[in-house]
Design a protein around this motif. Structure first.
Motif, PDB file in Angstrom:
ATOM      1  N   ARG A  10       0.832  -1.201   0.000  1.00 59.77           N
ATOM      2  CA  ARG A  10       0.000   0.000   0.000  1.00 59.77           C
ATOM      3  C   ARG A  10       0.870   1.255   0.000  1.00 59.77           C
ATOM      4  NH1 ARG A  10      -2.376   0.990   4.672  1.00 59.77           N
ATOM      5  NH2 ARG A  10      -3.976   2.293   3.676  1.00 59.77           N
ATOM      6  N   ILE A  11       0.304   2.348  -0.492  1.00 60.39           N
ATOM      7  CA  ILE A  11       0.992   3.645  -0.426  1.00 60.39           C
ATOM      8  C   ILE A  11       0.083   4.640   0.314  1.00 60.39           C
ATOM      9  CG2 ILE A  11       2.580   3.385  -2.348  1.00 60.39           C
ATOM     10  CD1 ILE A  11       0.537   4.677  -4.190  1.00 60.39           C
ATOM     11  N   TYR A  34       0.013   8.450  -0.163  1.00 59.37           N
ATOM     12  CA  TYR A  34      -0.150   9.025  -1.504  1.00 59.37           C
ATOM     13  C   TYR A  34      -1.317  10.009  -1.600  1.00 59.37           C
ATOM     14  CZ  TYR A  34      -0.863   9.428  -6.527  1.00 59.37           C
ATOM     15  OH  TYR A  34      -1.048   9.924  -7.801  1.00 59.37           O
ATOM     16  N   ASP A  78       7.090   6.873   3.150  1.00 59.24           N
ATOM     17  CA  ASP A  78       5.763   6.282   3.178  1.00 59.24           C
ATOM     18  C   ASP A  78       5.771   5.175   4.230  1.00 59.24           C
ATOM     19  OD1 ASP A  78       3.060   5.821   1.474  1.00 59.24           O
ATOM     20  OD2 ASP A  78       3.897   3.890   2.084  1.00 59.24           O
ATOM     21  N   SER A 112      -4.527   5.066  -0.434  1.00 60.43           N
ATOM     22  CA  SER A 112      -3.597   4.779  -1.532  1.00 60.43           C
ATOM     23  C   SER A 112      -4.186   5.103  -2.902  1.00 60.43           C
ATOM     24  CB  SER A 112      -3.192   3.303  -1.501  1.00 60.43           C
ATOM     25  OG  SER A 112      -2.641   2.933  -0.254  1.00 60.43           O
ATOM     26  N   ALA A 148      -1.041   0.363  -5.564  1.00 62.70           N
ATOM     27  CA  ALA A 148      -0.057  -0.321  -4.721  1.00 62.70           C
ATOM     28  C   ALA A 148       1.244  -0.385  -5.506  1.00 62.70           C
ATOM     29  CB  ALA A 148      -0.525  -1.726  -4.351  1.00 62.70           C
TER      30      ALA A 148
END
Length: 223
Positions: free
Chosen positions: A153-154, A157, A180, A206, A210
């Protein structure tokens, strides 16, 4: 089966821990861990259920790891084996993990794919996630797989999504301009980004993206 006893440090105090395969006796604690890691408004029906956990310990027990401290489970890491083609990498989490049920586990596959990693919040400063990931690398080597792979996952973002693409966000993490919570952790674990996965998981933070993160088996021949 996997069993490793070692120490972690809470500041200067050593604490004995055990990394091992989880079993049916651990199911209640594993679901409890999910509830702590994904509290409301995250829907409770998306926590592990006992049918999923039964599949984990039945279909691929080698990929069902947990870490224990003083008799309490502190975290878990789950994987399955898939046949992965780097030239055809597009997939979602649901597709490649069978929505966590791993009924698509392929004993003859070439890649150990990470389904989930969770650590209780109160234990998150002890480095347990990295230790469990290293334990799963041992499984990759012992089983002779080509790689460990998973989508990271981010969650940071969404804060900059109106300013940069997910590819640019990833590059900013790699260059050290941004951090992150997930991708920086995976980089510290030795994982290397392969690219961005679109619509990987329904994940507002996110923006449904991903990063596919790989660890190659260092004992496999390279072309």
């Amino acid at each position: 089966m996997y069993h490793s006893e070692l120490y972690v440090f809470d500041q200067d105090r050593p604490i004995p821990v055990c990394i091992r395969n989880y079993t049916k006796d651990d199911f209640d604690q594993l679901i409890e861990i999910q509830s702590e890691c994904f509290p409301p408004p995250f829907p409770s029906e998306l926590w592990w259920n006992k049918e999923q956990l039964t599949n984990h310990v039945t279909l691929f027990p080698e990929g069902a790891l947990c870490v224990e401290i003083n008799g309490e489970l502190a975290g878990s890491l789950t994987g399955l084996c898939v046949d992965f083609d780097p030239n055809d990498a597009a997939h979602t989490w649901g597709e490649i993990t069978d929505h966590g049920y791993i009924r698509n586990h392929d004993p003859n596959g070439n890649t150990l794919y990470i389904v989930d990693i969770s650590v209780r919040p109160k234990y998150r400063k002890l480095g347990l996630g990295k230790l469990m990931m290293q334990a799963m690398y041992h499984v990759v080597i012992e089983k002779g797989y080509d790689r460990l792979l998973g989508g990271g996952r981010i969650p940071g973002y969404h804060k900059v999504a109106d300013q940069m693409s997910p590819e640019a966000y990833l590059q900013a993490i790699i260059s050290g301009q941004l951090k992150d919570p997930v991708i920086t952790f995976l980089l510290r674990c030795g994982r290397v980004p392969l690219g961005i996965a679109k619509d990987y998981l329904e994940d507002e933070e996110s923006c449904n993206y991903a990063v596919l993160m790989e660890w190659k088996n260092p004992f496999k021949n390279r072309q």
